[in-house]
Design a protein around this motif. Sequence first.
Motif, PDB file in Angstrom:
ATOM      1  N   ASP A   1     -12.849  -6.501  17.605  1.00  0.00           N
ATOM      2  CA  ASP A   1     -13.631  -7.528  17.249  1.00  0.00           C
ATOM      3  C   ASP A   1     -13.890  -8.003  15.590  1.00  0.00           C
ATOM      4  OD1 ASP A   1     -14.153  -8.182  20.032  1.00  0.00           O
ATOM      5  OD2 ASP A   1     -15.740  -6.607  20.078  1.00  0.00           O
ATOM      6  N   GLY A   2     -13.493  -6.935  14.846  1.00  0.00           N
ATOM      7  CA  GLY A   2     -13.569  -7.094  13.374  1.00  0.00           C
ATOM      8  C   GLY A   2     -14.191  -5.856  12.899  1.00  0.00           C
ATOM      9  N   TYR A   3     -14.753  -5.977  11.647  1.00  0.00           N
ATOM     10  CA  TYR A   3     -15.457  -5.060  10.733  1.00  0.00           C
ATOM     11  C   TYR A   3     -16.619  -4.896  11.389  1.00  0.00           C
ATOM     12  CZ  TYR A   3     -11.652  -5.083   7.175  1.00  0.00           C
ATOM     13  OH  TYR A   3     -10.519  -4.747   6.622  1.00  0.00           O
ATOM     14  N   ARG A   4     -17.196  -3.567  11.520  1.00  0.00           N
ATOM     15  CA  ARG A   4     -18.479  -3.084  12.160  1.00  0.00           C
ATOM     16  C   ARG A   4     -19.051  -2.209  11.474  1.00  0.00           C
ATOM     17  NH1 ARG A   4     -20.780  -0.003  16.512  1.00  0.00           N
ATOM     18  NH2 ARG A   4     -18.572   0.642  16.955  1.00  0.00           N
ATOM     19  N   VAL A   5     -20.505  -2.184  11.213  1.00  0.00           N
ATOM     20  CA  VAL A   5     -21.111  -0.955  10.482  1.00  0.00           C
ATOM     21  C   VAL A   5     -21.634  -0.006  11.603  1.00  0.00           C
ATOM     22  CG1 VAL A   5     -23.175  -0.327   9.216  1.00  0.00           C
ATOM     23  CG2 VAL A   5     -22.161  -2.559   8.489  1.00  0.00           C
ATOM     24  N   THR A   6     -21.134   1.138  11.381  1.00  0.00           N
ATOM     25  CA  THR A   6     -21.477   2.295  12.327  1.00  0.00           C
ATOM     26  C   THR A   6     -22.537   3.253  11.775  1.00  0.00           C
ATOM     27  OG1 THR A   6     -19.538   3.406  11.607  1.00  0.00           O
ATOM     28  CG2 THR A   6     -19.160   2.080  13.548  1.00  0.00           C
ATOM     29  N   ASP A   7     -22.746   3.507  10.714  1.00  0.00           N
ATOM     30  CA  ASP A   7     -23.457   4.299   9.817  1.00  0.00           C
ATOM     31  C   ASP A   7     -24.111   3.871   8.602  1.00  0.00           C
ATOM     32  OD1 ASP A   7     -24.887   7.011   9.964  1.00  0.00           O
ATOM     33  OD2 ASP A   7     -23.462   7.432   8.202  1.00  0.00           O
ATOM     34  N   VAL A   8     -25.342   3.989   8.442  1.00  0.00           N
ATOM     35  CA  VAL A   8     -25.823   3.574   7.143  1.00  0.00           C
ATOM     36  C   VAL A   8     -26.339   4.965   6.505  1.00  0.00           C
ATOM     37  CG1 VAL A   8     -27.751   2.346   6.059  1.00  0.00           C
ATOM     38  CG2 VAL A   8     -26.506   1.343   8.065  1.00  0.00           C
ATOM     39  N   SER A   9     -25.916   5.413   5.242  1.00  0.00           N
ATOM     40  CA  SER A   9     -26.322   6.468   4.688  1.00  0.00           C
ATOM     41  C   SER A   9     -27.856   6.416   4.325  1.00  0.00           C
ATOM     42  CB  SER A   9     -25.714   6.588   3.403  1.00  0.00           C
ATOM     43  OG  SER A   9     -26.090   5.504   2.464  1.00  0.00           O
ATOM     44  N   GLU A  10     -28.467   7.666   4.164  1.00  0.00           N
ATOM     45  CA  GLU A  10     -30.032   7.722   4.225  1.00  0.00           C
ATOM     46  C   GLU A  10     -30.604   6.947   3.055  1.00  0.00           C
ATOM     47  OE1 GLU A  10     -32.047   9.674   2.153  1.00  0.00           O
ATOM     48  OE2 GLU A  10     -34.052   9.125   3.303  1.00  0.00           O
ATOM     49  N   PHE A  11     -29.804   7.183   1.838  1.00  0.00           N
ATOM     50  CA  PHE A  11     -30.438   6.370   0.698  1.00  0.00           C
ATOM     51  C   PHE A  11     -29.087   5.929  -0.119  1.00  0.00           C
ATOM     52  CE2 PHE A  11     -33.381   6.445  -3.161  1.00  0.00           C
ATOM     53  CZ  PHE A  11     -34.129   5.356  -2.607  1.00  0.00           C
ATOM     54  N   GLY A  12     -29.140   4.972  -1.056  1.00  0.00           N
ATOM     55  CA  GLY A  12     -28.088   4.544  -1.688  1.00  0.00           C
ATOM     56  C   GLY A  12     -28.177   2.950  -1.952  1.00  0.00           C
ATOM     57  N   GLY A  13     -27.311   2.423  -2.930  1.00  0.00           N
ATOM     58  CA  GLY A  13     -27.376   1.134  -3.249  1.00  0.00           C
ATOM     59  C   GLY A  13     -26.797   0.077  -1.898  1.00  0.00           C
ATOM     60  N   ALA A  14     -25.536   0.477  -1.226  1.00  0.00           N
ATOM     61  CA  ALA A  14     -25.191  -0.182  -0.168  1.00  0.00           C
ATOM     62  C   ALA A  14     -26.226  -0.013   1.036  1.00  0.00           C
ATOM     63  CB  ALA A  14     -23.856   0.340   0.275  1.00  0.00           C
ATOM     64  N   ALA A  15     -26.781   1.144   1.284  1.00  0.00           N
ATOM     65  CA  ALA A  15     -27.684   1.181   2.135  1.00  0.00           C
ATOM     66  C   ALA A  15     -28.802   0.461   2.333  1.00  0.00           C
ATOM     67  CB  ALA A  15     -28.192   2.751   2.320  1.00  0.00           C
ATOM     68  N   ILE A  16     -29.582   0.151   0.962  1.00  0.00           N
ATOM     69  CA  ILE A  16     -30.769  -0.421   0.793  1.00  0.00           C
ATOM     70  C   ILE A  16     -30.383  -1.860   0.788  1.00  0.00           C
ATOM     71  CG2 ILE A  16     -32.434  -1.234  -1.015  1.00  0.00           C
ATOM     72  CD1 ILE A  16     -32.359   1.649  -2.337  1.00  0.00           C
ATOM     73  N   ALA A  17     -29.373  -2.386   0.538  1.00  0.00           N
ATOM     74  CA  ALA A  17     -28.807  -3.895   0.555  1.00  0.00           C
ATOM     75  C   ALA A  17     -28.604  -4.271   1.908  1.00  0.00           C
ATOM     76  CB  ALA A  17     -27.760  -3.890  -0.507  1.00  0.00           C
ATOM     77  N   TYR A  18     -28.001  -3.408   2.865  1.00  0.00           N
ATOM     78  CA  TYR A  18     -27.677  -3.682   4.164  1.00  0.00           C
ATOM     79  C   TYR A  18     -28.923  -4.000   4.805  1.00  0.00           C
ATOM     80  CZ  TYR A  18     -25.847  -3.334   8.929  1.00  0.00           C
ATOM     81  OH  TYR A  18     -25.553  -3.734  10.085  1.00  0.00           O
ATOM     82  N   GLY A  19     -29.108  -5.444   5.308  1.00  0.00           N
ATOM     83  CA  GLY A  19     -30.075  -6.001   6.264  1.00  0.00           C
ATOM     84  C   GLY A  19     -31.212  -6.092   5.308  1.00  0.00           C
ATOM     85  N   LEU A  20     -31.260  -6.037   3.973  1.00  0.00           N
ATOM     86  CA  LEU A  20     -32.376  -6.381   3.110  1.00  0.00           C
ATOM     87  C   LEU A  20     -32.858  -7.844   3.344  1.00  0.00           C
ATOM     88  CD1 LEU A  20     -34.381  -5.397   0.986  1.00  0.00           C
ATOM     89  CD2 LEU A  20     -32.757  -6.016  -0.595  1.00  0.00           C
ATOM     90  N   ASP A  21     -33.935  -8.215   3.567  1.00  0.00           N
ATOM     91  CA  ASP A  21     -34.370  -9.587   3.689  1.00  0.00           C
ATOM     92  C   ASP A  21     -34.932 -10.027   2.370  1.00  0.00           C
ATOM     93  OD1 ASP A  21     -34.692 -12.169   4.485  1.00  0.00           O
ATOM     94  OD2 ASP A  21     -36.309 -11.763   5.976  1.00  0.00           O
ATOM     95  N   ALA A  22     -34.455  -9.974   1.346  1.00  0.00           N
ATOM     96  CA  ALA A  22     -35.087 -10.250  -0.193  1.00  0.00           C
ATOM     97  C   ALA A  22     -33.884 -10.320  -1.073  1.00  0.00           C
ATOM     98  CB  ALA A  22     -35.967  -9.285  -0.325  1.00  0.00           C
ATOM     99  N   PRO A  23     -33.972 -11.302  -1.977  1.00  0.00           N
ATOM    100  CA  PRO A  23     -33.128 -11.544  -2.765  1.00  0.00           C
ATOM    101  C   PRO A  23     -32.762 -10.771  -3.947  1.00  0.00           C
ATOM    102  CG  PRO A  23     -35.061 -13.031  -3.381  1.00  0.00           C
ATOM    103  CD  PRO A  23     -35.265 -12.047  -2.282  1.00  0.00           C
ATOM    104  N   PHE A  24     -32.851  -9.389  -3.806  1.00  0.00           N
ATOM    105  CA  PHE A  24     -32.845  -8.684  -4.970  1.00  0.00           C
ATOM    106  C   PHE A  24     -31.375  -8.008  -4.979  1.00  0.00           C
ATOM    107  CE2 PHE A  24     -37.534  -8.202  -4.641  1.00  0.00           C
ATOM    108  CZ  PHE A  24     -37.700  -8.637  -5.831  1.00  0.00           C
ATOM    109  N   GLU A  25     -30.792  -8.120  -6.047  1.00  0.00           N
ATOM    110  CA  GLU A  25     -29.626  -7.108  -6.430  1.00  0.00           C
ATOM    111  C   GLU A  25     -30.098  -5.775  -6.482  1.00  0.00           C
ATOM    112  OE1 GLU A  25     -26.065  -6.640  -9.593  1.00  0.00           O
ATOM    113  OE2 GLU A  25     -27.073  -8.558  -9.741  1.00  0.00           O
TER     114      GLU A  25
END
Length: 315
Positions: free
Chosen positions: A52-76
């Motif tokens: 079906d395409g690319y799918r996220v299977t695991d989110v690390s406990e802490f890190g830049g990509a982890a925080i940004a994934y699913g973040l509902d705020a416009p912060f880089e």
Amino acid sequence: MPDTRRALLDALADGPVPGPELADRLGVSRAAVWKQVEALREDGLGIESTDDGYRVTDVSEFGGAAIAYGLDAPFEIEYHDSIGSTNERVRELADEGREDVAVVANEQTAGRGRLDRGWTGPSGGVYCSLLLRPDVPLAHSPVYTLAAAVAVARAAREAGVDARIKWPNDVLVLDDESERGGQKLCGILTEMEGEADRVKWLIVGIGINANVEPEDLPEGATSLLAERGEPVDRRIFTQRLLETFDELRSDPDSILDAWREHAATLGQRVRVETPGGEVVGKTVDVEFPGALIVETDDGERERVTAGDCEHLRPV
């Protein structure tokens, strides 16, 4: 974090997405999509390629990509495992003309508090500095400190810790033992630069004792770990902090009521060391953009805009 990578994270948050569709949505080649997916994997995000395409299977406990994934705020998000000072890093970004950036670190080795007091943030914390460019007068800047305190208190409460705000810039967990009436969970430092009586840039530095071990805490401090008896999910905590702050800054009229709801200082007898001398009395309110109203023993009302506030035990 590059704009393309953040857009990719936002797309993946909606579910499996085929590579060609991602390329079309992002306006890049399929090779560029693959390159960004690999970069996210290196940053600790589990991504698999399915029918079906690319799918996220695991989110690390802490890190830049982890925080940004699913973040509902416009912060880089710019993440550091260890850094001298998140505020100093944001100053560099401000000089580059950036805005709406959150510099987040696990450890801070050369932080600064109020009155240039130095401090270090042990590993396991959430040390976060926000770079903002609000179009407001310089005099309005204190309200962003109040908004940050509310955001921390709400995120802590969602994590099961009853945090309260001590004017002007601390978040506490209340108790009956410590002299200040509570153990310090978080400190906030706001810095700014102005231009023609308008804010040019504003930095809100937030230092939270999240998963800091009790033995690593200074006297008079506590952590989410110490209060909960188990670690907090720092990714979720940081997301809620950023999302709540973003909601509050978009509706400044709501900030004072939200602050009052979480305040430990209101109704307390206090001593405030101000540039003009000592103010002692009972706190009765807070006024925009963050002034504390103290009723002194002679019945006068003092409007305190800056100072070190000490909660006094009842007479």
